[in-house]
Design a protein around this motif. Structure first.
Motif, PDB file in Angstrom:
ATOM      1  N   GLU A  75       6.865  -0.770 -14.590  1.00 42.66           N
ATOM      2  CA  GLU A  75       6.218  -0.165 -13.417  1.00 42.66           C
ATOM      3  C   GLU A  75       7.187   0.289 -12.320  1.00 42.66           C
ATOM      4  O   GLU A  75       6.967   1.305 -11.676  1.00 42.66           O
ATOM      5  CB  GLU A  75       5.195  -1.154 -12.817  1.00 42.66           C
ATOM      6  N   LYS A  76       8.263  -0.475 -12.126  1.00 46.62           N
ATOM      7  CA  LYS A  76       9.182  -0.142 -11.008  1.00 46.62           C
ATOM      8  C   LYS A  76       9.786   1.249 -11.201  1.00 46.62           C
ATOM      9  O   LYS A  76       9.963   2.012 -10.248  1.00 46.62           O
ATOM     10  CB  LYS A  76      10.278  -1.223 -10.915  1.00 46.62           C
ATOM     11  N   ILE A  77      10.072   1.569 -12.463  1.00 49.92           N
ATOM     12  CA  ILE A  77      10.696   2.863 -12.786  1.00 49.92           C
ATOM     13  C   ILE A  77       9.798   4.042 -12.390  1.00 49.92           C
ATOM     14  O   ILE A  77      10.272   5.120 -12.032  1.00 49.92           O
ATOM     15  CB  ILE A  77      11.020   2.872 -14.307  1.00 49.92           C
ATOM     16  N   LYS A  78       8.463   3.809 -12.419  1.00 47.11           N
ATOM     17  CA  LYS A  78       7.527   4.878 -12.041  1.00 47.11           C
ATOM     18  C   LYS A  78       7.660   5.204 -10.547  1.00 47.11           C
ATOM     19  O   LYS A  78       7.514   6.351 -10.137  1.00 47.11           O
ATOM     20  CB  LYS A  78       6.089   4.464 -12.365  1.00 47.11           C
ATOM     21  N   ASN A  79       7.938   4.154  -9.742  1.00 47.63           N
ATOM     22  CA  ASN A  79       8.172   4.388  -8.315  1.00 47.63           C
ATOM     23  C   ASN A  79       9.449   5.211  -8.116  1.00 47.63           C
ATOM     24  O   ASN A  79       9.512   6.062  -7.229  1.00 47.63           O
ATOM     25  CB  ASN A  79       8.301   3.064  -7.558  1.00 47.63           C
TER      26      ASN A  79
ATOM     27  N   LYS B 289       9.037   2.405   0.232  1.00 49.49           N
ATOM     28  CA  LYS B 289       9.238   3.145  -1.027  1.00 49.49           C
ATOM     29  C   LYS B 289      10.672   2.982  -1.537  1.00 49.49           C
ATOM     30  O   LYS B 289      10.903   2.918  -2.753  1.00 49.49           O
ATOM     31  CB  LYS B 289       8.930   4.632  -0.824  1.00 49.49           C
ATOM     32  N   ILE B 290      11.638   2.929  -0.618  1.00 49.52           N
ATOM     33  CA  ILE B 290      13.041   2.757  -1.025  1.00 49.52           C
ATOM     34  C   ILE B 290      13.242   1.378  -1.652  1.00 49.52           C
ATOM     35  O   ILE B 290      13.851   1.245  -2.716  1.00 49.52           O
ATOM     36  CB  ILE B 290      13.988   2.988   0.180  1.00 49.52           C
ATOM     37  N   TYR B 291      12.693   0.332  -1.002  1.00 55.23           N
ATOM     38  CA  TYR B 291      12.811  -1.012  -1.588  1.00 55.23           C
ATOM     39  C   TYR B 291      12.135  -1.072  -2.952  1.00 55.23           C
ATOM     40  O   TYR B 291      12.618  -1.745  -3.861  1.00 55.23           O
ATOM     41  CB  TYR B 291      12.181  -2.073  -0.670  1.00 55.23           C
ATOM     42  N   GLY B 292      11.007  -0.361  -3.098  1.00 55.72           N
ATOM     43  CA  GLY B 292      10.235  -0.436  -4.338  1.00 55.72           C
ATOM     44  C   GLY B 292      10.737   0.448  -5.462  1.00 55.72           C
ATOM     45  O   GLY B 292      10.379   0.243  -6.616  1.00 55.72           O
ATOM     46  N   ALA B 293      11.599   1.447  -5.126  1.00 58.14           N
ATOM     47  CA  ALA B 293      12.025   2.415  -6.146  1.00 58.14           C
ATOM     48  C   ALA B 293      13.475   2.256  -6.570  1.00 58.14           C
ATOM     49  O   ALA B 293      13.831   2.552  -7.710  1.00 58.14           O
ATOM     50  CB  ALA B 293      11.824   3.836  -5.600  1.00 58.14           C
TER      51      ALA B 293
ATOM     52  N   GLU C 291      14.797   9.004 -14.810  1.00 59.71           N
ATOM     53  CA  GLU C 291      14.521   7.581 -14.608  1.00 59.71           C
ATOM     54  C   GLU C 291      15.697   6.696 -14.993  1.00 59.71           C
ATOM     55  O   GLU C 291      15.787   5.545 -14.574  1.00 59.71           O
ATOM     56  CB  GLU C 291      13.275   7.167 -15.401  1.00 59.71           C
ATOM     57  N   LYS C 292      16.635   7.233 -15.804  1.00 58.48           N
ATOM     58  CA  LYS C 292      17.743   6.395 -16.273  1.00 58.48           C
ATOM     59  C   LYS C 292      18.885   6.286 -15.261  1.00 58.48           C
ATOM     60  O   LYS C 292      19.693   5.382 -15.310  1.00 58.48           O
ATOM     61  CB  LYS C 292      18.281   6.951 -17.604  1.00 58.48           C
TER      62      LYS C 292
ATOM     63  N   LYS D 245       0.821  -1.226   0.000  1.00 55.79           N
ATOM     64  CA  LYS D 245       0.000   0.000   0.000  1.00 55.79           C
ATOM     65  C   LYS D 245       0.850   1.269   0.000  1.00 55.79           C
ATOM     66  O   LYS D 245       0.347   2.359  -0.251  1.00 55.79           O
ATOM     67  CB  LYS D 245      -0.950  -0.001   1.214  1.00 55.79           C
ATOM     68  N   PHE D 246       2.147   1.154   0.295  1.00 51.90           N
ATOM     69  CA  PHE D 246       3.016   2.338   0.321  1.00 51.90           C
ATOM     70  C   PHE D 246       3.590   2.671  -1.063  1.00 51.90           C
ATOM     71  O   PHE D 246       4.174   3.733  -1.248  1.00 51.90           O
ATOM     72  CB  PHE D 246       4.173   2.142   1.305  1.00 51.90           C
ATOM     73  N   LEU D 247       3.457   1.753  -2.013  1.00 53.97           N
ATOM     74  CA  LEU D 247       4.010   2.015  -3.350  1.00 53.97           C
ATOM     75  C   LEU D 247       2.968   2.698  -4.230  1.00 53.97           C
ATOM     76  O   LEU D 247       1.853   2.185  -4.390  1.00 53.97           O
ATOM     77  CB  LEU D 247       4.437   0.704  -4.026  1.00 53.97           C
TER      78      LEU D 247
END
Length: 482
Positions: free
Chosen positions: A277-281, A367-371, A295-296, A263-265
């Motif tokens: 999708e991961k790049i959007k985070n 958010k850090i793990y997901g981004a 993003e790069k 729910k935090f992503l």
């Protein structure tokens, strides 16, 4: 039905200061309820949240002979996720703004009381475990007391004990005279083959001597603690008991740490769509934290206690060099003042490139793990480590030093065989770490397909609790003699 009692100083969802609480909260839920009745007993701290306290109801109370007086012991209970929890209540010992204090003697008195109270409570609550599973030094006196004054009571005959070491650095040491007086244990127990170590009384050592089995939280750490460098003065004992010592790697809660349902992503993802999708985070986090929105660019995360153990002296040596590269750093954590200030300094010096958050936030950690693209964890020693398991789950490739659980859970990238789930280095050396970070950058920028295949493998790795729970069940059966 085999009965197991976990005894620990903390446990999710009631109270947490570190990884121990995650283990005590997650492992009992994953043990097969058809064959095992697993219950947990922890202190009732006044600093627990009101929401948590509201779940507890009174079970019993009694007075116990302890430290030359009759002391009140209250027992409360609650049920969460099908697991029954008991709480030991005593306002003299468990009142305060946080679970632990800096007063070493008070901590020993408090947890010696807790250990004795847990055993004393069992006949009163009507639960006779086949195995008592003790965690860290705070419960080290449970096997000792069980061997000493409780053996005369038929109720306690044949109960087996397991001692799990989550971190051997913390042992509960104080002068023999004081500990003898507080605990009421006879001189017999304060000899070098029992509780005494280097002229002090040592609660963890007592537990390790008297427990029927010893576990620690990874295979490599189980080997490391037999050596002088990692053994913290107890390596001789660990060698002597190596036949009873086993490493079982921790798991993580795959429901809580799940990039598909987190729910935090802002943009949940899975192994099939992470490329898009991961790049959007990452872009969302760059925007939120005021980093250059690109993003790069490779983003490296650090979520940690900021202490020597975690390798931050290595980072201090080469952070300026790493910041010359096309990378961004996001740091979250608290700890030793020198490292808190170091990261504040780099945040100021490399604004737009380094974002340091010197506090703890569950939301930001997710958010850090997901981004992030990679996760840096250059520990001096790491009994198990949970952060690298979380980053693997989120497809954020760990860069680790080969020690303890990091060595057991992160497979280093092999470009010739197309294997690996992260990057690792062997020696505790800042420039070896720097070379490994730069190798990861090179793969990220020049071999993006290889990088993405590594993410596939990382996300496919299984470090859920179910695997580890099976190994604990085998050990319980071996102890009980089934």
């Amino acid at each position: 039905m085999k009965k197991i009692l976990f005894v620990a100083s903390e446990g999710v969802p009631f109270i947490k200061t570190g990884g121990l609480a995650d283990v005590v909260g997650s492992l009992p839920k994953c043990i097969d309820k058809e064959y095992y009745d697993v219950r947990v007993i922890i202190p009732k701290y006044s600093c627990m949240s009101d929401a948590v306290k509201a779940q507890m109801k009174y079970n019993a109370h009694f007075y116990m002979d302890y430290n030359w007086k009759d002391v009140y012991v209250g027992i409360l209970e609650a049920e969460v996720d099908g697991i029954k929890y008991y709480f030991v209540d005593n306002e003299d010992y468990f009142t305060g703004f946080k679970p632990y204090t800096d007063d070493a003697l008070f901590e020993i008195e408090k947890y010696a009381f807790f250990s004795k109270a847990c055993l004393s409570a069992l006949p009163i609550i009507g639960f006779r475990p086949d195995v008592i599973h003790c965690h860290d030094w705070q419960t080290g006196l449970v096997p000792v007391y069980l061997h000493e004054r409780f053996q005369g009571n038929e109720f306690f005959h044949g109960i087996k004990t397991v001692m799990t070491i989550h971190n051997l650095k913390f042992q509960g040491k104080w002068s023999v005279e004081d500990v003898k007086s507080i605990t009421g244990l006879a001189d017999y127990f304060f000899t070098p083959d029992k509780l005494e170590a280097y002229k002090d009384a040592n609660l963890l050592k007592g537990g390790l001597v008297f427990a029927d089995a010893i576990t620690t939280v990874s295979d490599t750490y189980a080997e490391e603690i037999k050596t002088e460098f990692y053994g913290e003065g107890l390596n001789g004992l660990m060698c002597a008991r190596s036949g009873d010592l086993r490493g079982i790697v921790n798991g993580i809660d795959y429901d809580e740490f799940n990039p598909t349902t987190d729910k935090f992503l802002p943009y949940p993802y899975d192994a099939s769509n992470f490329r898009k999708e991961k790049i959007k985070n990452k872009k969302a986090l760059q925007k939120e934290l005021g980093l250059e929105e690109n993003e790069k660019i490779m983003m490296i995360g650090i979520v940690s206690r900021l202490t020597d153990q975690k390798g931050f002296d290595l980072i201090a040596h080469v952070m300026d060099e790493m910041c010359q590269d096309a990378v961004q750093f996001v740091i979250l954590g608290t700890g030793e003042e020198q490292y808190e200030n170091m990261f504040r300094h780099f945040d100021w010096k490399y604004a737009g490139k380094v974002s340091a958050h010197i506090y703890y936030s569950n939301e930001l950690s997710h958010k850090i793990y997901g981004a992030c693209d990679a996760f840096l964890m250059p520990s001096l020693f790491e009994p198990c480590g949970l952060s690298q398991l979380m980053s693997l789950r989120y497809g954020t490739l760990p860069i680790v030093r080969e020690t303890g659980g990091l060595k057991d859970t992160v497979e280093p990238y092999n470009e010739y065989e197309g294997k690996g789930t992260g990057f690792s280095f062997v020696n505790y050396n800042a420039h070896e770490m720097l070379a490994t970070v730069r190798y990861a950058e090179k793969v990220y920028y020049d071999k993006k397909r290889e990088w993405n295949k590594m993410v596939d493998r990382a996300m496919a790795a299984d470090f859920s609790w179910s695997v580890s729970a099976g190994k604990y069940q085998e050990m319980y059966d071996w102890l009980i003699g089934y």
